[in-house]
Design a protein around this motif. Structure first.
Motif, PDB file in Angstrom:
ATOM      1  N   ILE A   1       0.808  -1.119  -0.021  1.00 42.47           N
ATOM      2  CA  ILE A   1       0.070   0.024  -0.184  1.00 42.47           C
ATOM      3  C   ILE A   1       1.006   1.159  -0.034  1.00 42.47           C
ATOM      4  O   ILE A   1       0.569   2.206  -0.644  1.00 42.47           O
ATOM      5  CB  ILE A   1      -0.926   0.138   1.263  1.00 42.47           C
ATOM      6  N   ALA A   2       2.057   1.145   0.749  1.00 42.57           N
ATOM      7  CA  ALA A   2       2.877   2.368   0.769  1.00 42.57           C
ATOM      8  C   ALA A   2       3.436   2.699  -0.478  1.00 42.57           C
ATOM      9  O   ALA A   2       3.695   3.876  -0.821  1.00 42.57           O
ATOM     10  CB  ALA A   2       4.142   2.109   1.765  1.00 42.57           C
ATOM     11  N   LYS A   3       3.517   1.501  -1.380  1.00 44.05           N
ATOM     12  CA  LYS A   3       4.156   2.010  -2.582  1.00 44.05           C
ATOM     13  C   LYS A   3       3.407   2.730  -3.434  1.00 44.05           C
ATOM     14  O   LYS A   3       3.618   3.762  -4.274  1.00 44.05           O
ATOM     15  CB  LYS A   3       4.759   0.426  -3.315  1.00 44.05           C
ATOM     16  N   ALA A   4       2.046   2.299  -3.365  1.00 41.30           N
ATOM     17  CA  ALA A   4       1.037   2.742  -4.263  1.00 41.30           C
ATOM     18  C   ALA A   4       0.703   4.070  -3.669  1.00 41.30           C
ATOM     19  O   ALA A   4       0.824   5.135  -4.657  1.00 41.30           O
ATOM     20  CB  ALA A   4      -0.128   2.184  -4.179  1.00 41.30           C
ATOM     21  N   ARG A   5       0.914   4.269  -2.436  1.00 39.05           N
ATOM     22  CA  ARG A   5       0.618   5.589  -1.933  1.00 39.05           C
ATOM     23  C   ARG A   5       1.656   6.676  -2.248  1.00 39.05           C
ATOM     24  O   ARG A   5       1.346   7.933  -2.663  1.00 39.05           O
ATOM     25  CB  ARG A   5       0.554   5.519  -0.226  1.00 39.05           C
ATOM     26  N   GLU A   6       2.848   6.057  -2.474  1.00 40.70           N
ATOM     27  CA  GLU A   6       3.851   7.176  -2.707  1.00 40.70           C
ATOM     28  C   GLU A   6       3.698   7.615  -4.307  1.00 40.70           C
ATOM     29  O   GLU A   6       4.416   8.567  -4.736  1.00 40.70           O
ATOM     30  CB  GLU A   6       5.358   6.388  -2.661  1.00 40.70           C
ATOM     31  N   ALA A   7       3.166   6.798  -5.182  1.00 37.54           N
ATOM     32  CA  ALA A   7       3.057   6.935  -6.533  1.00 37.54           C
ATOM     33  C   ALA A   7       1.693   7.541  -6.772  1.00 37.54           C
ATOM     34  O   ALA A   7       1.606   8.090  -7.991  1.00 37.54           O
ATOM     35  CB  ALA A   7       2.809   5.469  -7.285  1.00 37.54           C
TER      36      ALA A   7
END
Ligand SMILES: Cc1cc2nc3c(=O)[nH]c(=O)nc-3n(C[C@H](O)[C@H](O)[C@H](O)COP(=O)(O)O)c2cc1C
Length: 202
Positions: free
Chosen positions: A185-191
């Motif tokens: 989720i963190a990866k998507a949030r950063e994107a």
């Protein structure tokens, strides 16, 4: 921080939403999904899934309820989003997370995560058809076959105008098995710049 009651088909219906929001602590609910296919559903179907439409899309204690749509035809989804708003929906949420075989076989729910472009077109069509003040949001997983599609799909949804994305931190293949892969989720949030809401094992 907000707490949103996850939608659950067959479980989180209007009486449960009334009961749980009365207990308190819930900032928003989502209806069970309304399945959009090839023809326009009559208003009674919207009212059946979302009786709160009769009350400004609020439960009796005033908690907002989003109307959830599931389908793959952008035009039909747009029409149904528009109809939901006409009937009083204050938020239209789109389901890209359902793992059910019958739903996926008809190109609805999580199987759409194999096609971020189609996800984009669906959300763009709903965004275009729904009045500006009504947010269009979406719920997705991390992918269908594996957990590799979170970033691409979140970006596709944001580019299409999704105001908020709920990410259920599992793939379709993971089903509902623990754990949930929150780090994805963190990866998507950063994107993306839009709001991202974590779901799974919470
Ligand atoms: C019985 C059941 C029905 C569900 N129905 C829906 C649904 O209609 N729409 C949706 O977006 N997610 C649906 N979900 C998924 C949940 O909203 C949530 O994403 C999932 O249960 C992960 O959270 P958990 O690990 O806390 O259970 C359903 C889950 C269950 C178990």
């Amino acid at each position: 921080m907000r707490i949103i009651l996850a939608p659950m088909e067959g479980l989180v219906d209007a009486p449960i939403r009334e009961t749980l929001t009365k207990v308190g602590g819930i900032d928003r609910c989502v209806t069970e999904f309304i399945r959009v296919t090839h023809s326009m559903l009559p208003p009674r179907v919207f009212y059946k899934f979302a009786p709160e439409l009769h009350n400004h899309s609020l439960t009796r204690v005033g908690t907002p309820v989003a109307v959830q749509l599931l389908g793959s035809d952008p035009e039909q989804m747009g029409w149904h989003g528009n109809r939901a708003a006409e009937l009083g929906a204050t938020q239209v949420d789109i389901n890209f997370g359902c793992p059910a075989k019958t739903v996926n076989k008809h190109k609805g729910g999580c199987v759409l995560m194999r096609e971020p472009e189609l996800m984009h077109n669906i959300v763009a069509a709903v965004r275009k058809a729904v009045p500006e003040g009504v947010p269009v949001t979406a719920k997705m997983r991390l992918g269908y076959d594996d957990r590799s599609m979170g970033v691409a799909c979140a970006q596709a949804l944001e580019a299409a105008g999704a105001e908020e994305i709920v990410i259920h931190a599992r793939s379709k293949v993971d089903g509902y098995k623990p754990p949930a892969y929150w780090e994805e989720i963190a990866k998507a949030r950063e994107a993306v710049k839009c709001k991202v809401i974590a779901n799974g094992e919470i």
